[in-house]
Enzyme design. Structure first.
Site, PDB file in Angstrom:
ATOM      1  N   ARG A 185       0.932  -1.148   0.036  1.00  0.00           N
ATOM      2  CA  ARG A 185       0.159   0.009  -0.002  1.00  0.00           C
ATOM      3  C   ARG A 185       0.932   1.280  -0.104  1.00  0.00           C
ATOM      4  O   ARG A 185       0.384   2.360  -0.368  1.00  0.00           O
ATOM      5  CB  ARG A 185      -1.135  -0.066   1.260  1.00  0.00           C
ATOM      6  CG  ARG A 185      -1.948  -0.901   0.945  1.00  0.00           C
ATOM      7  CD  ARG A 185      -3.042  -1.069   2.135  1.00  0.00           C
ATOM      8  NE  ARG A 185      -4.181  -1.592   1.862  1.00  0.00           N
ATOM      9  CZ  ARG A 185      -5.094  -1.743   2.860  1.00  0.00           C
ATOM     10  NH1 ARG A 185      -4.911  -1.992   3.773  1.00  0.00           N
ATOM     11  NH2 ARG A 185      -6.328  -2.557   2.273  1.00  0.00           N
ATOM     12  N   LYS A 215     -17.209 -15.537   4.001  1.00  0.00           N
ATOM     13  CA  LYS A 215     -18.765 -15.433   4.220  1.00  0.00           C
ATOM     14  C   LYS A 215     -19.461 -14.952   2.982  1.00  0.00           C
ATOM     15  O   LYS A 215     -19.183 -13.965   2.478  1.00  0.00           O
ATOM     16  CB  LYS A 215     -19.009 -14.385   5.240  1.00  0.00           C
ATOM     17  CG  LYS A 215     -18.685 -14.777   6.610  1.00  0.00           C
ATOM     18  CD  LYS A 215     -19.150 -13.621   7.493  1.00  0.00           C
ATOM     19  CE  LYS A 215     -18.902 -14.065   9.021  1.00  0.00           C
ATOM     20  NZ  LYS A 215     -19.437 -13.024   9.775  1.00  0.00           N
ATOM     21  N   GLY A 246      -7.584  -6.498  -0.365  1.00  0.00           N
ATOM     22  CA  GLY A 246      -7.804  -7.356   0.878  1.00  0.00           C
ATOM     23  C   GLY A 246      -7.171  -8.806   0.643  1.00  0.00           C
ATOM     24  O   GLY A 246      -5.847  -8.705   0.414  1.00  0.00           O
ATOM     25  N   GLY A 254     -12.836  -3.491   0.830  1.00  0.00           N
ATOM     26  CA  GLY A 254     -14.051  -3.013   0.635  1.00  0.00           C
ATOM     27  C   GLY A 254     -14.706  -2.148  -0.212  1.00  0.00           C
ATOM     28  O   GLY A 254     -15.818  -2.168  -0.735  1.00  0.00           O
TER      29      GLY A 254
HETATM   30  P1  AMP Z   1     -12.489 -12.637   3.620  1.00  0.00           P
HETATM   31  O1  AMP Z   1     -12.146 -11.852   4.752  1.00  0.00           O
HETATM   32  O2  AMP Z   1     -14.024 -12.860   3.476  1.00  0.00           O
HETATM   33  O3  AMP Z   1     -11.780 -12.427   2.294  1.00  0.00           O
HETATM   34  O4  AMP Z   1     -12.061 -14.246   3.690  1.00  0.00           O
HETATM   35  C1  AMP Z   1     -10.748 -14.515   3.759  1.00  0.00           C
HETATM   36  C2  AMP Z   1     -10.446 -15.769   4.458  1.00  0.00           C
HETATM   37  O5  AMP Z   1     -11.482 -16.529   4.271  1.00  0.00           O
HETATM   38  C3  AMP Z   1      -9.180 -16.152   4.646  1.00  0.00           C
HETATM   39  O6  AMP Z   1      -8.420 -15.829   5.860  1.00  0.00           O
HETATM   40  C4  AMP Z   1      -9.314 -17.697   4.384  1.00  0.00           C
HETATM   41  O7  AMP Z   1      -8.480 -18.613   5.293  1.00  0.00           O
HETATM   42  C5  AMP Z   1     -10.894 -17.869   4.714  1.00  0.00           C
HETATM   43  N1  AMP Z   1     -11.395 -19.128   3.861  1.00  0.00           N
HETATM   44  C6  AMP Z   1     -11.249 -19.537   2.779  1.00  0.00           C
HETATM   45  N2  AMP Z   1     -11.663 -20.569   2.620  1.00  0.00           N
HETATM   46  C7  AMP Z   1     -12.331 -21.188   3.775  1.00  0.00           C
HETATM   47  C8  AMP Z   1     -12.894 -22.280   4.061  1.00  0.00           C
HETATM   48  N3  AMP Z   1     -13.081 -23.224   3.257  1.00  0.00           N
HETATM   49  N4  AMP Z   1     -13.155 -22.512   5.512  1.00  0.00           N
HETATM   50  C9  AMP Z   1     -12.664 -21.448   6.410  1.00  0.00           C
HETATM   51  N5  AMP Z   1     -12.369 -20.412   5.922  1.00  0.00           N
HETATM   52  C10 AMP Z   1     -11.862 -20.083   4.661  1.00  0.00           C
END
Ligand code: AMP
Length: 398
Positions: free
Chosen positions: A35, A200, A356, A380
């Site tokens: 960044r 999520k 991110g 975001g």
């Molecule tokens: P986000 O912050 O929503 O972009 O999610 C990123 C995070 O999702 C990372 O830290 C990954 O470790 C986690 N992630 C990806 N795939 C999985 C999975 N199958 N089960 C649990 N966590 C996951």
């Protein structure tokens, strides 16, 4: 949106710049300076013009209090190295020290104000309180340049309110980000493939909804895929699942069919016993995840499928890892997607890595950034642009 050239000649002017220096820290060591590097084109251009540069940025979440561990001192040091000059750090954001140091600047000098989020007003929901605070910061400068793409989706003092007090324009980074993301979503070269992952599905509902009207293909992995698999009627064992989103996801699958949008889901899953780097694991079919296992990555067949779908695209936008890439045993899916983007770029496609976690995954997994058309610095903000939302920090520059 006004850009730097609209501000005219800035020689001798005091230019307030909002940057995104929210870097990951291990103690006082910056573990990823991406960044800071992304801010350099604007800062170099301003210094070459002979502007006096006054930088604003935040680090972490000090929640309106002075937290010494979240001082911008490591950023000032690293930025100084990258610019080849001394970057002075003010002890406060708009107080006596900031004022004295701003007044002492010579043309081409760079001053960094201390973490704006040490001030409770920065993120206050009270518009009048934020505006009064922004005026005190604005008094330090003659013009304002908004270059902290990572914060433009938030109406905060240092990116939104300050822009109302001074002649304001987007810096090169914000201009580049907005141009890249609009190129992908407004009249993209087709097929447009959007790859979504991360933990999520509820974080990405708005994006999915908007893209169901725009994309040719949605490729889904990561923790969010299990809500899709469940919506298809499969059991997902102990995998991440958002029960309350199953119906919404079913609706999306229907809309996709109606709109002729191809939804690509994994056919196999790397299923582990526990959420741990050294957990035993096996590859299972996506419709046969054992009740006592959790899916932590997409399997080898899916890696090839996802890679091929990505390479067969003219525009690719990717946001969110395909698995728990932080654990080497569960990083192959994310690597395959990153490699897909690299191979698509080499074939002439326009490829974007959303900010991110996907951006840090790309660096963490050792990919050369040049292999992608654009790596966004804002998670975001880039998601909200993909959602088709109006971002307050951009709208204020119109
Ligand atoms: P986000 O912050 O929503 O972009 O999610 C990123 C995070 O999702 C990372 O830290 C990954 O470790 C986690 N992630 C990806 N795939 C999985 C999975 N199958 N089960 C649990 N966590 C996951």
């Amino acid at each position: 949106m006004k850009t730097l050239k609209d501000l005219g000649n800035l020689s001798g002017k005091r230019v307030l710049v909002r940057a995104d220096f929210n870097v990951p820290l291990d103690g006082t060591t910056i573990t990823d300076d991406g960044r800071i590097k992304a801010a350099l084109p604007t800062l170099k251009a301003l210094r070459e013009q002979g502007a006096k540069v006054i930088l604003m940025a935040h680090l972490g979440r000090p929640k309106g209090k002075v937290v010494p561990e979240l001082s911008l001192a490591p950023v000032a040091a690293r930025l100084g190295e990258l610019l080849g000059t001394t970057v002075t750090l003010a002890k406060d954001t708009y107080g006596e020290d900031a004022q004295a140091k701003a007044a002492a600047l010579n043309d081409g000098d760079v001053l960094l104000l201390e973490n704006v989020r040490f001030n409770p007003e920065e993120t206050s929901k009270d518009d009048a309180e934020r505006a009064a605070y922004a005026q005190k910061i604005a008094a330090l400068g003659d013009v304002f340049v908004s270059d902290g793409f990572g914060v433009v989706h938030r109406a905060q003092g240092s990116d939104y309110d300050v822009a109302k007090d001074l002649p304001a324009a987007a810096g090169y980074l914000v201009e580049k980000e907005v141009t890249a993301l609009s190129k992908a979503t407004t009249n993209p070269e087709r097929p447009l493939t959007v790859v979504l992952g991360g933990s999520k599905v509820s974080d990405k509902l708005g994006v999915i909804k908007n893209l169901l009207a725009k994309a040719d293909r949605l490729v889904i992995g990561g923790g969010m895929v299990f809500t899709f698999l469940k919506a298809m009627g499969y059991e997902v064992g102990k995998s991440l699942l958002e029960e309350d989103q199953i119906d919404t996801v079913k609706g999306y699958i229907e809309t996709a069919k109606k709109n002729n949008v191809e939804i690509v889901l994994p056919t196999d899953i790397v299923a582990a016993d526990t959420f741990a780097a050294d957990s035993p694991y096996e590859v299972v079919a996506a419709d046969a995840i054992p009740a006592d296992k959790m899916g932590l990555d997409i399997g080898p067949d899916s890696q090839k499928l996802f890679h091929d779908k990505i390479v067969d695209s003219k525009t690719v936008v990717w946001n969110g890892p395909m698995g728990v890439f932080e654990f080497p045993n569960f990083a192959a899916g994310t690597k395959a997607v990153a490699q897909g983007l690299v191979d698509a770029t080499a074939k002439g496609a326009f490829t974007i890595v959303g900010g991110g976690d996907s951006a840090s995954a790309v660096r963490h997994l050792g990919f050369d950034e040049k292999g992608f058309s654009h790596i966004s610095t804002g998670g975001g903000a880039s998601l909200e642009l993909l959602e088709g939302k109006t971002l307050p920090g951009l709208a204020v520059l119109d």
